[in-house]
Each structure stands twice: as structure tokens, then as C-alpha cells.
Design a protein around this motif. Structure first.
Motif, PDB file in Angstrom:
ATOM      1  N   LEU A   9      15.814 -22.740 -19.384  1.00 45.54           N
ATOM      2  CA  LEU A   9      15.694 -22.130 -17.717  1.00 45.54           C
ATOM      3  C   LEU A   9      17.528 -22.369 -16.916  1.00 45.54           C
ATOM      4  N   ARG A  10      17.176 -23.357 -17.024  1.00 42.78           N
ATOM      5  CA  ARG A  10      18.543 -23.749 -15.703  1.00 42.78           C
ATOM      6  C   ARG A  10      20.327 -22.908 -16.682  1.00 42.78           C
ATOM      7  N   VAL A  11      19.748 -23.181 -17.878  1.00 42.12           N
ATOM      8  CA  VAL A  11      20.938 -22.839 -19.041  1.00 42.12           C
ATOM      9  C   VAL A  11      21.285 -21.111 -18.661  1.00 42.12           C
ATOM     10  N   ALA A  12      20.212 -20.895 -18.901  1.00 44.93           N
ATOM     11  CA  ALA A  12      20.035 -18.710 -18.838  1.00 44.93           C
ATOM     12  C   ALA A  12      20.127 -18.600 -17.177  1.00 44.93           C
ATOM     13  N   ARG A  56      27.940 -31.025 -23.342  1.00 44.14           N
ATOM     14  CA  ARG A  56      27.120 -30.824 -22.078  1.00 44.14           C
ATOM     15  C   ARG A  56      26.182 -29.414 -21.776  1.00 44.14           C
ATOM     16  N   TRP A  57      25.270 -29.564 -20.731  1.00 39.66           N
ATOM     17  CA  TRP A  57      24.218 -28.398 -20.545  1.00 39.66           C
ATOM     18  C   TRP A  57      25.366 -27.330 -19.659  1.00 39.66           C
ATOM     19  N   THR A  58      26.721 -27.455 -19.526  1.00 38.30           N
ATOM     20  CA  THR A  58      27.385 -26.729 -18.928  1.00 38.30           C
ATOM     21  C   THR A  58      28.224 -25.652 -19.988  1.00 38.30           C
ATOM     22  N   GLY A  59      28.221 -26.200 -20.857  1.00 42.19           N
ATOM     23  CA  GLY A  59      28.753 -25.980 -22.878  1.00 42.19           C
ATOM     24  C   GLY A  59      27.882 -24.992 -22.522  1.00 42.19           C
ATOM     25  N   ALA A  60      26.270 -25.679 -22.587  1.00 38.65           N
ATOM     26  CA  ALA A  60      25.756 -24.408 -23.298  1.00 38.65           C
ATOM     27  C   ALA A  60      25.615 -23.114 -22.234  1.00 38.65           C
ATOM     28  N   ALA A  61      25.762 -22.935 -20.912  1.00 33.55           N
ATOM     29  CA  ALA A  61      25.598 -22.558 -19.994  1.00 33.55           C
ATOM     30  C   ALA A  61      27.009 -21.486 -20.644  1.00 33.55           C
ATOM     31  N   LEU A  62      28.115 -22.018 -21.008  1.00 33.52           N
ATOM     32  CA  LEU A  62      29.429 -21.336 -21.320  1.00 33.52           C
ATOM     33  C   LEU A  62      28.589 -20.528 -23.022  1.00 33.52           C
ATOM     34  N   ALA A  63      27.709 -21.255 -23.468  1.00 30.50           N
ATOM     35  CA  ALA A  63      27.948 -20.104 -24.597  1.00 30.50           C
ATOM     36  C   ALA A  63      27.077 -19.596 -24.843  1.00 30.50           C
ATOM     37  N   CYS A  64      25.635 -19.736 -24.270  1.00 27.48           N
ATOM     38  CA  CYS A  64      24.643 -18.377 -23.683  1.00 27.48           C
ATOM     39  C   CYS A  64      25.020 -17.352 -22.477  1.00 27.48           C
ATOM     40  N   GLY A  65      26.415 -17.828 -21.644  1.00 23.84           N
ATOM     41  CA  GLY A  65      26.650 -16.502 -21.029  1.00 23.84           C
ATOM     42  C   GLY A  65      27.762 -15.543 -22.094  1.00 23.84           C
ATOM     43  N   VAL A  66      28.617 -16.086 -22.795  1.00 24.27           N
ATOM     44  CA  VAL A  66      29.727 -15.650 -23.953  1.00 24.27           C
ATOM     45  C   VAL A  66      28.209 -14.819 -24.415  1.00 24.27           C
ATOM     46  N   VAL A 108      22.671 -20.342 -14.931  1.00 23.61           N
ATOM     47  CA  VAL A 108      23.624 -20.088 -14.792  1.00 23.61           C
ATOM     48  C   VAL A 108      24.460 -19.393 -14.672  1.00 23.61           C
ATOM     49  N   ALA A 109      24.081 -18.972 -16.695  1.00 26.52           N
ATOM     50  CA  ALA A 109      25.058 -18.295 -17.582  1.00 26.52           C
ATOM     51  C   ALA A 109      24.487 -16.732 -16.955  1.00 26.52           C
ATOM     52  N   THR A 110      23.356 -16.508 -16.252  1.00 27.32           N
ATOM     53  CA  THR A 110      23.814 -15.092 -16.037  1.00 27.32           C
ATOM     54  C   THR A 110      24.123 -14.871 -15.126  1.00 27.32           C
ATOM     55  N   LEU A 111      23.930 -15.484 -13.455  1.00 29.28           N
ATOM     56  CA  LEU A 111      24.846 -15.542 -12.318  1.00 29.28           C
ATOM     57  C   LEU A 111      26.151 -15.003 -12.169  1.00 29.28           C
ATOM     58  N   VAL A 112      26.641 -16.272 -13.038  1.00 29.33           N
ATOM     59  CA  VAL A 112      27.852 -17.038 -13.150  1.00 29.33           C
ATOM     60  C   VAL A 112      28.831 -15.672 -14.062  1.00 29.33           C
ATOM     61  N   ALA A 113      27.941 -14.823 -14.915  1.00 31.83           N
ATOM     62  CA  ALA A 113      28.233 -14.132 -16.028  1.00 31.83           C
ATOM     63  C   ALA A 113      28.369 -12.829 -15.177  1.00 31.83           C
ATOM     64  N   THR A 114      27.313 -11.933 -13.866  1.00 32.81           N
ATOM     65  CA  THR A 114      27.041 -11.335 -14.083  1.00 32.81           C
ATOM     66  C   THR A 114      28.002 -10.505 -12.456  1.00 32.81           C
ATOM     67  N   PRO A 115      28.946 -11.688 -11.914  1.00 33.69           N
ATOM     68  CA  PRO A 115      30.290 -10.557 -11.431  1.00 33.69           C
ATOM     69  C   PRO A 115      31.669  -9.881 -12.540  1.00 33.69           C
ATOM     70  N   LEU A 116      31.562 -11.284 -13.101  1.00 39.15           N
ATOM     71  CA  LEU A 116      32.396 -10.706 -14.117  1.00 39.15           C
ATOM     72  C   LEU A 116      32.205  -9.785 -14.994  1.00 39.15           C
ATOM     73  N   GLY A 117      30.980  -9.428 -15.413  1.00 39.09           N
ATOM     74  CA  GLY A 117      30.044  -8.375 -15.772  1.00 39.09           C
ATOM     75  C   GLY A 117      30.515  -6.845 -14.998  1.00 39.09           C
ATOM     76  N   ILE A 118      30.252  -6.560 -13.642  1.00 41.29           N
ATOM     77  CA  ILE A 118      30.737  -5.680 -13.165  1.00 41.29           C
ATOM     78  C   ILE A 118      31.971  -5.347 -13.182  1.00 41.29           C
ATOM     79  N   ALA A 119      32.916  -6.310 -12.969  1.00 39.50           N
ATOM     80  CA  ALA A 119      34.262  -6.144 -12.454  1.00 39.50           C
ATOM     81  C   ALA A 119      34.528  -5.774 -14.397  1.00 39.50           C
ATOM     82  N   VAL A 120      34.527  -5.953 -14.991  1.00 45.38           N
ATOM     83  CA  VAL A 120      34.328  -5.824 -16.771  1.00 45.38           C
ATOM     84  C   VAL A 120      34.167  -4.038 -17.056  1.00 45.38           C
TER      85      VAL A 120
END
Lengths: 231, 221
Positions: A16-19, A92-102, A21-33
Motif C-alpha cells: 500500500l505504501r509503495v503504491a 529499498r522500498w523507495t526503489g520499489a516505489a520507483l519501479a511501480c511508478g515507472v 507513494v508511486a501514484t502521488l509522485v507520478a500524478t503531477p508528472l503524469g499531468i505535465a506529460v
């Protein structure tokens, strides 16, 4: 049967944490793209377009390995991040979030892009004749009108992130408590003798989370669409 | 005073227009495809002329020789579109308030009350655009444009999408606005009767060129 053990809970909460964080970080970037792909024309746009959809068609293990090469401690970007900012992604779990975000990025971007493309640009013109600068037009007209697509993209991205397996396990491995998400926990359990019951519990948990996400997206989308038709 | 001297190529169609109008209501008259909308889009700043200049009350808004183009949102020129273009995600009250918020104007309760009364929209404030009739929508669009306190108001066939009954309903509001709001207007129409009732000056357009300019007597019978 429904006694979820602490290790299993750890995997659920980590997922849940990974997903999230991945979604919240990716959303602004996703809107811009999405905005860029929907609205601007520039040299190399088909290339950017393809690059974003690449994780959808590449074998996840390839994406994971590319992430390891790039963001690993000795990777091109990873080494710089570690030396200058002390940020570590690998294992690290941050890496998991990065992988999930990508991995979820294409699913996140697509509905947002479609909803921006569907906006009547004459409404934006009307806003500018009322004195709204381009930024204000974006914030007060474009963004609220794209909201159904943004929510749909977030839910799809979240659902993809919570189920991601291949890229995550390749990039950050399967360390209980640090990088072992629901998917990798299930993978470990079904290759362990007597792990079936535990695996089944986690399967049920992931089905429940996915269903809840889909229902939520449906509710959001319906509410937002009604709003946008001006009723 | 509105001064326009512009040319613009749009595909295989071109607009080449020069006129100066002191009138309270300048009517732009012509059949569809005469270039009326292109012309007022240039005045609004939504379209940039290839060559020429546009000024309002002596302030230059476009001057291609100086590479000057004031962006639409800095022109303080109101625009009422044929299709109203109310923001669907905002209720009527917030649609009306939009221009004031964007221009950071202080709220003027007296002006709001006067416009609500003049346009008869006070009872619609809590509705959403989807719950309005065509005529109501157009009245709200008029109010929205005026509350942004423009120095010039462009009206692009504001009655064009309405049936005859609705037209007859809105026209008196427009006449009242002309007489009481104190904002000069450019009124686009292909309906000579409408312009006879509203305009003080008339610019006749045909295929992107001016064919006549003068009082309402230049309008065809």
C-alpha cells in the motif's frame, strides 16, 4: 485460515505504501506529460510518446534491469544521487516505489491525456478574454475539466502499482520488511512447502484492494462527469 | 475609439480590413464566411494579425511593425460568444465572478445587483450552466463579460443560436445594456434588423473586405 500473520501484514502495508507513494509522485508528472502530449507539438514527440508506453510492452524484467543499471548504486543516475543527495533506490522500498511508478506511468498518463484532449478549448479562450493568464486558465479551467481523467488515471496507476511484480523484484529484490510486496510475498509463499494457505490469504487481500480501487474510480468518474456536464 | 487596420491570411481566405469607429455600438454585418469572427478574434487578441495595428482608446494592442501583441488576458476586452461558453464546472454565481477574480477587482455589490436586475439573472445564481435555457445562458454570459469590467465588449452573434422567441427575449436586454452599461460594443450579426435596433455605426463585410461603412442606413432593406 483468515489469520493474517505479521509478516503477511508487513507485505500488505508495504504494498500500500509503495503504491500510494508511486501514484502521488507520478500524478503531477503524469499531468505535465499528458498536457504536453495533448497540446504541444515538438520535434521528437513520437519518440517521447513511445518511451512512455515502453514499460507496457517491454518484459517487466527488462524494465527492472534497466532501472538497476540506471538507478543502482553504481548506475549512471543512482551513483550521482547517492554521492550528492544520499538517496538510494536499489534494494529499498523507495526503489520499489520507483519501479511501480515507472511501470504504471503509461496507465496513469493515458486517461489524463484523453481527458485533456476532450476539453473544449473555446472554454479556455473564454477564460483568457475574462483576464485569466495561461497559468490561471490551466488551474481554473483545464485542470478541473480534466479531473475525471486524472482520477481514472490515478486509480489505474495505483492498481497497476499494487500488483507490480517483475520489475520490482528485479530492481529491488524480495527482502521481507523492506521490498517484499504482496506480489513478491505470494511468489515466495507458493514456492515454499505449506505456504499455500498464506498465499491464498494474500491473494484474497489483493483481490479486495483491486476491487475497492475499481469501484472507487467508477464512483469518482461518475460524480465528476455529472459535474462537468454542468448539471 | 476603436481603430483597426489589419490583414490576415487564413488558408485560401484572407481578411483585409481598415476602419475607425467612435460609435457606441459598431455593427459588423456580413454573411457567414465574410470574416466577421476572424476580425473580432483579432480585436480580442485570440488571433494575431499578419500585418497591421489595432488600438482601443489610443492604446496600441497590436502593431506588427513594432512586433507588439498584447495577450488576450491583458486587453480588458470582453467577448460574448455565440455559444455562451459558460464554465460547466462552475455554478452561475462563480461564472459571473470569474472575471473579477482573474483581474483581482474588488467586489462591487452595487454593480452586481444592477446587472442581476438588468439581465434578470438574480434567480439563477445557484444553478449550473446545464440547467439553464439558451436565453438564460446568453444573459449570464453577458453578465460575466461585463463584470470583468472591460473597456470594450465584443458580441459575436449572441442571438445566433437562439430561436425567434428567445431572440425577442434577449434583444431588449441588449438595448438596455447599450444605453445603461456605458461600455462600447462591437456587435457581429448577419441579421440587418438586429443591427438596425442596436448599432450606431455599421461595417459591412464581404469575403474579408469592407464593402460599406457608415450609419445604419447602409444596411440592406
Amino acid at each position: 485460515m483468515f489469520d493474517i500473520s505479521p509478516t503477511e501484514w508487513t507485505a500488505v502495508l508495504l504494498s500500500l505504501r509503495v503504491a500510494v507513494v508511486a501514484t502521488l509522485v507520478a500524478t503531477p508528472l503524469g499531468i505535465a506529460v499528458a498536457w504536453m502530449l495533448a497540446r504541444s507539438r515538438f520535434w521528437g514527440k513520437p519518440f517521447i510518446d513511445a518511451l512512455i508506453y515502453l514499460p507496457l510492452v517491454l518484459p517487466p524484467v527488462v524494465t527492472g534491469y534497466l532501472l538497476l543499471l540506471t538507478f543502482g548504486k553504481r548506475g549512471l543516475v543512482g551513483a550521482w544521487l547517492y554521492d550528492h543527495l544520499g538517496i538510494v533506490f536499489a534494494f529499498r522500498w523507495t526503489g520499489a516505489a520507483l519501479a511501480c511508478g515507472v511501470m504504471s506511468f503509461p496507465l496513469l498518463v493515458r486517461p489524463i491525456r484523453l481527458s485533456i484532449e476532450a476539453i473544449d478549448r473555446r472554454l479556455e479562450q473564454a477564460a483568457s478574454t475574462l483576464g485569466a493568464s495561461p497559468w490561471k486558465v490551466f488551474a481554473t479551467v483545464t485542470l478541473p475539466l480534466a479531473l475525471p481523467g486524472i482520477l481514472a488515471g490515478m486509480v489505474l496507476g495505483f492498481a497497476k502499482a499494487i500488483g507490480e511484480f517483475g520489475a520490482t523484484i528485479t530492481f529491488v529484490s524480495n527482502i521481507p520488511g523492506e521490498t517484499q510486496t504482496i506480489s513478491s510475498a505470494i511468489y515466495s509463499l507458493i514456492s515454499t512447502p505449506d505456504g499455500d494457505a498464506a498465499a491464498l490469504r494474500l491473494v484474497i487481500v489483493s483481490v479486495v484492494i483491486a476491487m475497492a480501487a475499481l469501484v472507487a474510480s467508477e464512483v469518482f468518474a461518475r460524480r465528476a462527469t455529472r459535474r462537468l456536464h454542468g448539471n | 475609439m476603436l481603430r483597426v487596420d489589419v490583414s490576415k491570411q487564413l488558408g485560401d481566405f484572407s481578411v483585409e480590413v481598415a476602419f475607425t469607429s467612435q460609435g457606441r455600438v459598431t455593427g459588423l454585418f456580413g454573411a457567414s464566411g465574410a470574416g466577421k469572427t476572424s476580425l473580432i478574434s483579432m480585436i480580442a487578441g485570440l488571433l494575431t494579425p499578419d500585418r497591421g495595428l489595432i488600438s482601443v482608446d489610443g492604446e496600441m494592442l497590436d502593431d506588427t511593425s513594432q512586433r507588439l501583441h498584447v495577450a488576450a488576458h491583458r486587453r480588458r476586452i470582453g467577448y460574448v460568444f455565440q455559444d455562451a461558453r459558460l464554465f460547466p464546472h462552475l455554478d452561475v454565481r462563480r461564472n459571473l465572478d470569474y472575471g473579477r477574480r482573474m483581474n483581482r477587482l474588488t467586489s462591487d455589490a452595487a454593480q452586481e445587483a444592477r446587472l442581476n436586475e438588468m439581465l434578470n439573472i438574480g434567480h439563477l445564481l445557484d444553478r449550473r450552466p446545464g440547467q439553464l435555457s439558451g436565453g438564460e445562458r446568453q444573459r449570464v454570459a453577458l453578465g460575466r463579460a461585463l463584470l470583468a469590467q472591460p473597456r470594450l465588449l465584443l458580441l459575436d452573434e449572441p442571438l445566433g443560436s437562439l430561436d425567434d422567441d428567445r431572440k425577442a427575449e434577449i434583444l431588449p436586454y441588449l438595448i438596455r445594456l447599450r444605453d445603461e452599461a456605458g461600455v462600447p460594443m462591437v456587435y457581429v450579426s448577419h441579421d440587418a434588423d438586429e443591427l438596425r435596433q442596436l448599432a450606431s455605426h455599421v461595417v459591412m463585410l464581404k469575403r474579408g473586405r469592407i464593402t460599406a461603412f457608415g450609419g445604419v442606413d447602409v444596411l440592406p432593406a
